[in-house]
Design a protein around this motif. Structure first.
Motif, short mmCIF file in Angstrom:
data_model
loop_
_atom_site.label_atom_id
_atom_site.label_comp_id
_atom_site.label_asym_id
_atom_site.label_seq_id
_atom_site.Cartn_x
_atom_site.Cartn_y
_atom_site.Cartn_z
N THR A 18 6.82 29.29 75.85
CA THR A 18 7.26 29.12 77.23
C THR A 18 8.00 27.80 77.31
O THR A 18 7.52 26.79 76.77
CB THR A 18 6.07 29.12 78.22
N VAL A 19 9.15 27.80 77.94
CA VAL A 19 9.96 26.59 78.10
C VAL A 19 10.07 26.28 79.58
O VAL A 19 10.41 27.15 80.39
CB VAL A 19 11.37 26.78 77.50
N LEU A 20 9.76 25.04 79.93
CA LEU A 20 9.92 24.55 81.30
C LEU A 20 11.08 23.58 81.32
O LEU A 20 11.22 22.75 80.42
CB LEU A 20 8.66 23.82 81.76
N ILE A 21 11.91 23.68 82.34
CA ILE A 21 12.97 22.69 82.55
C ILE A 21 12.52 21.79 83.69
O ILE A 21 12.25 22.27 84.79
CB ILE A 21 14.32 23.36 82.89
N VAL A 22 12.41 20.51 83.39
CA VAL A 22 11.94 19.52 84.36
C VAL A 22 13.13 18.64 84.73
O VAL A 22 13.79 18.09 83.86
CB VAL A 22 10.80 18.65 83.76
N ASP A 23 13.39 18.53 86.04
CA ASP A 23 14.53 17.71 86.47
C ASP A 23 14.17 16.22 86.43
O ASP A 23 13.04 15.86 86.11
CB ASP A 23 15.04 18.15 87.85
N ALA A 24 15.13 15.37 86.73
CA ALA A 24 14.94 13.93 86.65
C ALA A 24 13.91 13.43 87.66
O ALA A 24 13.31 12.37 87.47
CB ALA A 24 16.27 13.20 86.86
N GLU A 82 -2.96 24.72 83.76
CA GLU A 82 -2.62 24.06 85.02
C GLU A 82 -1.15 24.29 85.40
O GLU A 82 -0.81 24.42 86.57
CB GLU A 82 -2.90 22.56 84.91
N LEU A 83 -0.29 24.38 84.39
CA LEU A 83 1.13 24.62 84.63
C LEU A 83 1.48 26.10 84.58
O LEU A 83 2.65 26.47 84.54
CB LEU A 83 1.96 23.84 83.60
N ASP A 84 0.48 26.95 84.57
CA ASP A 84 0.64 28.41 84.64
C ASP A 84 1.38 28.97 83.43
O ASP A 84 2.22 29.85 83.55
CB ASP A 84 1.36 28.80 85.94
N VAL A 85 1.05 28.46 82.25
CA VAL A 85 1.62 28.95 81.00
C VAL A 85 0.59 29.89 80.37
O VAL A 85 -0.52 29.47 80.06
CB VAL A 85 1.95 27.79 80.04
N TRP A 86 0.98 31.15 80.18
CA TRP A 86 0.05 32.15 79.68
C TRP A 86 0.49 32.79 78.38
O TRP A 86 -0.22 33.63 77.82
CB TRP A 86 -0.19 33.23 80.74
N ARG A 87 1.69 32.45 77.90
CA ARG A 87 2.12 32.98 76.60
C ARG A 87 3.05 31.97 75.93
O ARG A 87 3.59 31.08 76.58
CB ARG A 87 2.78 34.34 76.74
#
Length: 147
Positions: free
Chosen positions: A111-117, A103-108
């Motif tokens: 993977t690191v996502l930075i989420v703001d406040a 759903e978050l488009d992670v395919w490998r």
């Protein structure tokens, strides 16, 4: 002669791919919030299911138990969290949460996502990011979160 041409073309293509992958791997890329698969409403539901709290800048790492670069990424993220106050770290096992990874488009992995406040994914990196790059990416977000 045809065999030599084929070998040269394959080597050139492999070299170009390796160069491209090395330049891109571990680098944070800003996300286009207008893209369909990055709709903030659906992202916020998925992120909340992963344990991301609103009001906190969060690093979300998607990893797998058999992934060696994932262990290196975890160490780098923990060092960055120890250096910069005010960021949270959430690690997600893709085998357990494959639905949310997709759903978050992670395919490998990693993977690191930075989420703001505000709970929006603002940057992502596939591969092992550098500690300095993580700090440079989260510092402006922390300044905005403290206001």
């Amino acid at each position: 002669m045809t065999g030599v041409v084929v070998v040269v073309v394959v080597l050139a293509a492999a070299t170009a791919f390796g160069w491209w992958r090395k330049r891109r791997d571990g680098r944070f890329r800003p996300l286009d919030a207008s893209a369909d698969h990055l709709a903030p409403a659906s992202d916020s539901v998925a992120l909340a299911a992963l344990g991301v709290r609103p009001g906190v800048v969060t690093l979300v790492q998607f990893s797998a138990p058999v992934c060696a670069p994932c262990r290196a990424t975890r160490r780098v993220l923990e060092e960055a969290r120890g250096t910069v106050e005010g960021i949270a770290l959430v690690e997600v096992d893709v085998e357990e949460r494959l639905d949310l990874a997709r759903e978050l488009d992670v395919w490998r992995t990693p993977t690191v996502l930075i989420v703001d406040a505000a709970g929006r994914i603002v940057q992502r990196a596939s591969g092992v990011p550098a500690k300095d790059e993580i700090i440079a990416a989260v510092t402006p977000l922390l300044a905005g979160a403290r206001r």
